[in-house]
Design a protein around this motif. Structure first.
Motif, PDB file in Angstrom:
ATOM      1  N   ALA A   1       0.820  -1.220   0.000  1.00 35.18           N
ATOM      2  CA  ALA A   1       0.000   0.000   0.000  1.00 35.18           C
ATOM      3  C   ALA A   1       0.850   1.264   0.000  1.00 35.18           C
ATOM      4  O   ALA A   1       0.511   2.259  -0.669  1.00 35.18           O
ATOM      5  N   GLY A   2       1.955   1.248   0.733  1.00 28.98           N
ATOM      6  CA  GLY A   2       2.813   2.423   0.781  1.00 28.98           C
ATOM      7  C   GLY A   2       3.454   2.716  -0.556  1.00 28.98           C
ATOM      8  O   GLY A   2       3.500   3.868  -1.007  1.00 28.98           O
TER       9      GLY A   2
ATOM     10  N   VAL B   1       1.433   6.537  -7.178  1.00 26.60           N
ATOM     11  CA  VAL B   1       0.234   7.268  -7.612  1.00 26.60           C
ATOM     12  C   VAL B   1       0.435   8.770  -7.400  1.00 26.60           C
ATOM     13  O   VAL B   1       0.063   9.595  -8.252  1.00 26.60           O
ATOM     14  N   GLU B   2       1.053   9.159  -6.294  1.00 28.66           N
ATOM     15  CA  GLU B   2       1.329  10.574  -6.041  1.00 28.66           C
ATOM     16  C   GLU B   2       2.333  11.119  -7.060  1.00 28.66           C
ATOM     17  O   GLU B   2       2.174  12.235  -7.570  1.00 28.66           O
ATOM     18  N   ALA B   3       3.369  10.337  -7.369  1.00 34.71           N
ATOM     19  CA  ALA B   3       4.350  10.766  -8.375  1.00 34.71           C
ATOM     20  C   ALA B   3       3.680  10.958  -9.732  1.00 34.71           C
ATOM     21  O   ALA B   3       3.942  11.940 -10.444  1.00 34.71           O
ATOM     22  N   PHE B   4       2.817  10.037 -10.091  1.00 29.85           N
ATOM     23  CA  PHE B   4       2.062  10.130 -11.345  1.00 29.85           C
ATOM     24  C   PHE B   4       1.232  11.410 -11.371  1.00 29.85           C
ATOM     25  O   PHE B   4       1.226  12.151 -12.372  1.00 29.85           O
ATOM     26  N   ALA B   5       0.550  11.720 -10.280  1.00 33.09           N
ATOM     27  CA  ALA B   5      -0.274  12.930 -10.223  1.00 33.09           C
ATOM     28  C   ALA B   5       0.570  14.186 -10.399  1.00 33.09           C
ATOM     29  O   ALA B   5       0.142  15.155 -11.035  1.00 33.09           O
ATOM     30  N   GLN B   6       1.790  14.176  -9.856  1.00 37.32           N
ATOM     31  CA  GLN B   6       2.649  15.356  -9.951  1.00 37.32           C
ATOM     32  C   GLN B   6       3.115  15.639 -11.380  1.00 37.32           C
ATOM     33  O   GLN B   6       3.473  16.775 -11.700  1.00 37.32           O
ATOM     34  N   LEU B   7       3.090  14.634 -12.255  1.00 36.30           N
ATOM     35  CA  LEU B   7       3.491  14.856 -13.643  1.00 36.30           C
ATOM     36  C   LEU B   7       2.423  15.626 -14.415  1.00 36.30           C
ATOM     37  O   LEU B   7       2.694  16.153 -15.494  1.00 36.30           O
ATOM     38  N   GLY B   8       1.210  15.659 -13.895  1.00 37.22           N
ATOM     39  CA  GLY B   8       0.201  16.570 -14.408  1.00 37.22           C
ATOM     40  C   GLY B   8      -0.373  16.240 -15.761  1.00 37.22           C
ATOM     41  O   GLY B   8      -0.800  17.140 -16.492  1.00 37.22           O
TER      42      GLY B   8
ATOM     43  N   VAL C   1      -1.116   6.661 -20.347  1.00 40.38           N
ATOM     44  CA  VAL C   1      -1.704   6.175 -19.092  1.00 40.38           C
ATOM     45  C   VAL C   1      -2.288   7.374 -18.360  1.00 40.38           C
ATOM     46  O   VAL C   1      -1.578   8.352 -18.095  1.00 40.38           O
ATOM     47  N   ARG C   2      -3.584   7.299 -18.001  1.00 47.89           N
ATOM     48  CA  ARG C   2      -4.279   8.486 -17.512  1.00 47.89           C
ATOM     49  C   ARG C   2      -4.942   8.326 -16.150  1.00 47.89           C
ATOM     50  O   ARG C   2      -5.483   9.295 -15.618  1.00 47.89           O
ATOM     51  N   SER C   3      -4.934   7.142 -15.578  1.00 51.31           N
ATOM     52  CA  SER C   3      -5.651   6.923 -14.323  1.00 51.31           C
ATOM     53  C   SER C   3      -4.829   6.048 -13.384  1.00 51.31           C
ATOM     54  O   SER C   3      -3.871   5.383 -13.810  1.00 51.31           O
ATOM     55  N   ARG C   4      -5.221   6.056 -12.115  1.00 49.94           N
ATOM     56  CA  ARG C   4      -4.561   5.219 -11.119  1.00 49.94           C
ATOM     57  C   ARG C   4      -4.607   3.752 -11.535  1.00 49.94           C
ATOM     58  O   ARG C   4      -3.602   3.038 -11.477  1.00 49.94           O
ATOM     59  N   GLU C   5      -5.768   3.303 -11.954  1.00 52.12           N
ATOM     60  CA  GLU C   5      -5.936   1.897 -12.318  1.00 52.12           C
ATOM     61  C   GLU C   5      -5.070   1.545 -13.523  1.00 52.12           C
ATOM     62  O   GLU C   5      -4.422   0.491 -13.558  1.00 52.12           O
ATOM     63  N   ALA C   6      -5.050   2.442 -14.515  1.00 54.75           N
ATOM     64  CA  ALA C   6      -4.231   2.180 -15.699  1.00 54.75           C
ATOM     65  C   ALA C   6      -2.746   2.203 -15.360  1.00 54.75           C
ATOM     66  O   ALA C   6      -1.950   1.436 -15.921  1.00 54.75           O
TER      67      ALA C   6
END
Length: 274
Positions: free
Chosen positions: A50-51, A57-64, A93-98
């Motif tokens: 989980a960690g 997921v946070e790193a992915f979000a930061q790429l914007g 790739v556009r989502s957490r699941e993807a």
């Protein structure tokens, strides 16, 4: 371990592709922003930790925006072993699941029979270790590959292949790309236009799609003199940064509000013998 790609310095942790992109970015070469995932971190994500999942997921979000998830196996992109075509890449790739599915797919691609047979052929350790690069995807107008020496003859000349859209159409052999040979310094030795009747573009829903190219562009050149000059400049910069031969994947992005197209370096390796 997860780090911005420019902080990835140990090939034994992050793999050759991540380390080379990180070095290029530190030196100011036009590499899109990216994160590097160590092989141990990838194993944790795939195992459902989980960690680790929260961090990636946070790193992915930061790429914007949409990303490419690329292999960076330990030993990949070495002088004797490129693993070209062996390991998977996931685009747009556009989502957490993807994202998590893409990490699992790239991780598993190191364990296909073809990839394991390649390892045996080169005498590499039987158990693969897969690092990953999560890289901001650029909306390529045209893209392709560049070799700083002729990959077949070894001649001291640049060889470029180019197509419309994402460069995967060249890598996968879906089109006959434009073919250019340049002398060192940029003089055009040969310009042979291809049959670029389809392009791979990203889809707003995620992933990619193949589209027919407008008839007037099928045989039109992807690269004008300005783009060829920019690629010659990138080739020289990579030679100065890394030494030796260069096998580059690149993309141009056209912005009508800018005076010139933006050139990006997507991957870099030595021209391999294996």
């Amino acid at each position: 371990m997860i780090a911005r790609v420019e902080q990835a310095e140990r090939e034994e942790d992050f793999g050759g592709k991540a380390v080379q992109l990180g070095r290029a970015r530190r030196l100011g070469l036009p590499v899109p922003p990216a994160w590097a995932l160590s092989s141990a971190f990838v194993e944790a994500v795939v195992a459902g930790d989980a960690g680790a999942i929260a961090q990636v997921v946070e790193a992915f979000a930061q790429l914007g925006g949409p990303v490419a998830v690329r292999s960076s196996g330990i030993g990949e992109d070495a002088l004797e072993a490129s693993f070209a075509g062996q390991h998977a890449t996931a685009l747009n790739v556009r989502s957490r699941e993807a994202l998590l599915a893409a990490v699992a797919t790239v991780h598993a691609s190191a364990r296909t029979e073809a990839a394991l047979a390649y390892r045996r052929k080169l005498g590499l350790p039987a158990e693969p270790r897969m690092g990953i690069v999560v890289q901001r995807l650029v909306p390529a107008t045209c893209a392709g590959v560049l070799f700083t020496r002729h990959p077949t003859t070894g001649a001291d000349e640049r060889v470029i292949e180019a197509t419309w859209g994402l460069g995967e159409a060249v890598v996968a052999g879906l089109v006959t790309p434009d073919h250019y040979r340049l002398a060192r310094g940029g003089g055009v030795l040969e310009r042979r236009l291809g049959e670029k009747d389809l392009a791979i573009l990203w889809d707003e829903a995620g992933g990619t799609r193949e589209v027919e190219v407008d008839a007037h562009l099928v045989s039109a050149p992807c690269l004008d003199e300005a783009r060829l000059a920019a690629l010659e400049g990138l080739a020289g910069s990579c030679e100065a940064a890394f030494g030796g031969t260069q096998d580059l994947e690149w993309a141009f992005v056209h912005d009508p509000e800018e005076p010139r197209d933006s050139l990006y370096l997507l991957q870099r390796r030595a021209i391999t013998r294996g």
